[in-house]
Design a protein around this motif. Structure first.
Motif, mmCIF file in Angstrom:
data_model
loop_
_atom_site.group_PDB
_atom_site.id
_atom_site.type_symbol
_atom_site.label_atom_id
_atom_site.label_comp_id
_atom_site.label_asym_id
_atom_site.label_seq_id
_atom_site.Cartn_x
_atom_site.Cartn_y
_atom_site.Cartn_z
ATOM 1 N N ILE A 182 0.835 -1.210 0.000
ATOM 2 C CA ILE A 182 0.000 0.000 0.000
ATOM 3 C C ILE A 182 0.865 1.253 0.000
ATOM 4 C CG2 ILE A 182 -1.623 1.343 1.402
ATOM 5 C CD1 ILE A 182 -2.713 -1.416 2.380
ATOM 6 N N SER A 183 1.866 1.277 0.875
ATOM 7 C CA SER A 183 2.739 2.455 0.942
ATOM 8 C C SER A 183 3.567 2.596 -0.328
ATOM 9 C CB SER A 183 3.657 2.373 2.167
ATOM 10 O OG SER A 183 4.480 1.211 2.116
ATOM 11 N N ILE A 194 8.870 8.807 4.200
ATOM 12 C CA ILE A 194 8.576 8.758 5.624
ATOM 13 C C ILE A 194 7.257 8.037 5.868
ATOM 14 C CG2 ILE A 194 8.096 10.128 7.685
ATOM 15 C CD1 ILE A 194 10.960 10.360 6.857
ATOM 16 N N MET A 195 7.239 7.202 6.910
ATOM 17 C CA MET A 195 6.021 6.536 7.360
ATOM 18 C C MET A 195 5.798 6.934 8.820
ATOM 19 S SD MET A 195 5.289 2.429 7.536
ATOM 20 C CE MET A 195 5.341 2.243 5.735
ATOM 21 N N ILE A 196 4.564 7.264 9.147
ATOM 22 C CA ILE A 196 4.233 7.667 10.511
ATOM 23 C C ILE A 196 3.410 6.574 11.186
ATOM 24 C CG2 ILE A 196 3.068 9.385 11.957
ATOM 25 C CD1 ILE A 196 3.499 11.399 9.665
ATOM 26 N N LEU A 197 3.876 6.117 12.333
ATOM 27 C CA LEU A 197 3.117 5.187 13.159
ATOM 28 C C LEU A 197 2.520 5.982 14.305
ATOM 29 C CD1 LEU A 197 5.572 2.134 13.348
ATOM 30 C CD2 LEU A 197 3.802 2.598 11.652
ATOM 31 N N TYR A 209 -1.808 2.804 13.968
ATOM 32 C CA TYR A 209 -1.991 2.935 12.528
ATOM 33 C C TYR A 209 -0.683 3.374 11.876
ATOM 34 C CZ TYR A 209 -7.123 2.695 12.817
ATOM 35 O OH TYR A 209 -8.417 2.286 13.006
ATOM 36 N N ALA A 210 -0.595 3.110 10.580
ATOM 37 C CA ALA A 210 0.522 3.600 9.776
ATOM 38 C C ALA A 210 -0.042 4.478 8.679
ATOM 39 C CB ALA A 210 1.305 2.437 9.173
ATOM 40 N N GLN A 211 0.604 5.624 8.462
ATOM 41 C CA GLN A 211 0.127 6.511 7.405
ATOM 42 C C GLN A 211 1.292 7.257 6.768
ATOM 43 O OE1 GLN A 211 -2.544 9.427 9.160
ATOM 44 N NE2 GLN A 211 -0.865 10.755 9.751
ATOM 45 N N THR A 215 -0.892 11.803 4.559
ATOM 46 C CA THR A 215 -2.132 11.053 4.774
ATOM 47 C C THR A 215 -2.704 10.508 3.468
ATOM 48 O OG1 THR A 215 -2.549 12.775 6.450
ATOM 49 C CG2 THR A 215 -4.189 11.055 6.243
ATOM 50 N N LEU A 216 -1.840 10.023 2.590
ATOM 51 C CA LEU A 216 -2.298 9.421 1.342
ATOM 52 C C LEU A 216 -2.812 7.997 1.587
ATOM 53 C CD1 LEU A 216 0.585 10.666 -0.995
ATOM 54 C CD2 LEU A 216 -1.713 11.621 -0.757
ATOM 55 N N TYR A 217 -2.416 7.409 2.693
ATOM 56 C CA TYR A 217 -2.962 6.123 3.115
ATOM 57 C C TYR A 217 -3.008 6.111 4.637
ATOM 58 C CZ TYR A 217 1.940 4.895 3.979
ATOM 59 O OH TYR A 217 3.244 4.879 4.426
#
Length: 283
Positions: A182-183, A194-197, A209-211, A215-217
């Motif tokens: 997905i990412s 960058i991924m935000i948990l 959550y991971a986004q 905030t595209l996912y």
């Protein structure tokens, strides 16, 4: 100065695919690997990190799972034997693959390093690893651990693999696979994405959550029950580090995050054979 020369001989007990995959999991992080042979507990252990030290991994594989057994050797050393595969891990893996389908032995020659002042003083270290089958012999030289910074189990567990006041969720291999896919749809730069948990309050308690930072996912990884009042927290990591940390991991992992100013993410296999630490990114 070295003394007490000795050698151990390991014999293939069956397919060594598991051992080769264990090595490959480290090869994605670095071309070098310091392998510790724990003859007493009959396992291989290694701790490695990426060049930027943003990802640190501890992993072990038993002799039984590696399908290798000591058939000749001196008295079992009280400390682990160190094998330094310096800047040649891919070649070492290729040598293992070359012998993987044959009956072969591995002879590891080692000595006690007698250099007062050296971090490896008194350690059992190896310079040479010999692979021998009926029709082929190959030698891997220069396996000294002198080029490595040794990270003890104690330092790893007490100073690196630490997350105070942490919450824990269990994540399946399919969830990790889905998150990476997905990412990947929105990935722009594999080195910088960058991924935000982050935590979110839910009807049943809370979840992590991971986004994407834009905030595209937004993907739920797992739920947990807060102790006391819900606290929101978040941490940014490089997407690439998550991919590297999960490379070759076939089982569920426990993800741990500190609820108070997290500085790292911990990813531990449920079996306890692998522990990974991902440093957060301060944006």
């Amino acid at each position: 100065v070295r003394s007490s020369a000795a050698s151990d001989v390991y014999k293939r007990q069956g397919p060594i695919d598991g051992f080769i995959q264990w090595l490959k999991n480290f090869a994605t992080m670095s071309p070098s690997l310091l392998i510790e042979v724990d003859a007493e507990q009959e396992k291989f252990v290694s701790k490695a990190f990426t060049v930027d030290k943003g990802l640190v991994r501890y992993s072990e594989i038993s002799f039984a799972d590696a399908n290798l057994a000591i058939v000749e050797g001196s008295d079992i050393p009280a400390v682990r034997l160190k094998l330094g595969i310096f800047l040649m891990l891919p070649k070492f893996i290729t040598v293992c693959e070359t012998f993987s389908t044959t009956d072969f032995t591995i002879q590891v020659d080692y000595e006690t390093l007698n250099e007062p002042g050296s971090p490896a003083h008194g350690e059992f270290v190896s310079d040479t690893i010999r692979f021998v089958s009926k029709s082929l012999k190959m030698t891997v030289n220069e396996c000294s651990p002198a080029e490595f910074t040794y990270l003890s189990d104690e330092i790893f567990n007490k100073s690196i693999h630490v997350a105070n006041d942490a919450v824990k969720i269990t994540v399946t291999p399919d969830q990790i696979k889905n998150l990476i896919a997905i990412s990947g749809i929105f990935a722009a730069d594999s080195k910088k994405d960058i991924m935000i948990l982050y935590s979110k309050e839910t009807e049943d308690g809370a979840a992590i959550y991971a986004q994407d930072k834009n905030t595209l996912y937004d993907y739920e990884l797992g739920s947990y029950v807060p102790t006391g009042k819900f606290q929101s927290f978040s941490a940014s990591i490089f997407r690439e580090k998550l991919i590297l940390s999960m490379k070759g991991v076939p089982e569920e992992v426990e993800l741990l995050m500190s609820t108070m100013n997290p500085t790292r993410i911990l990813l531990d296999t449920v079996s306890g054979t692998s522990k990974t630490v991902i440093s957060i990114v301060n944006e």
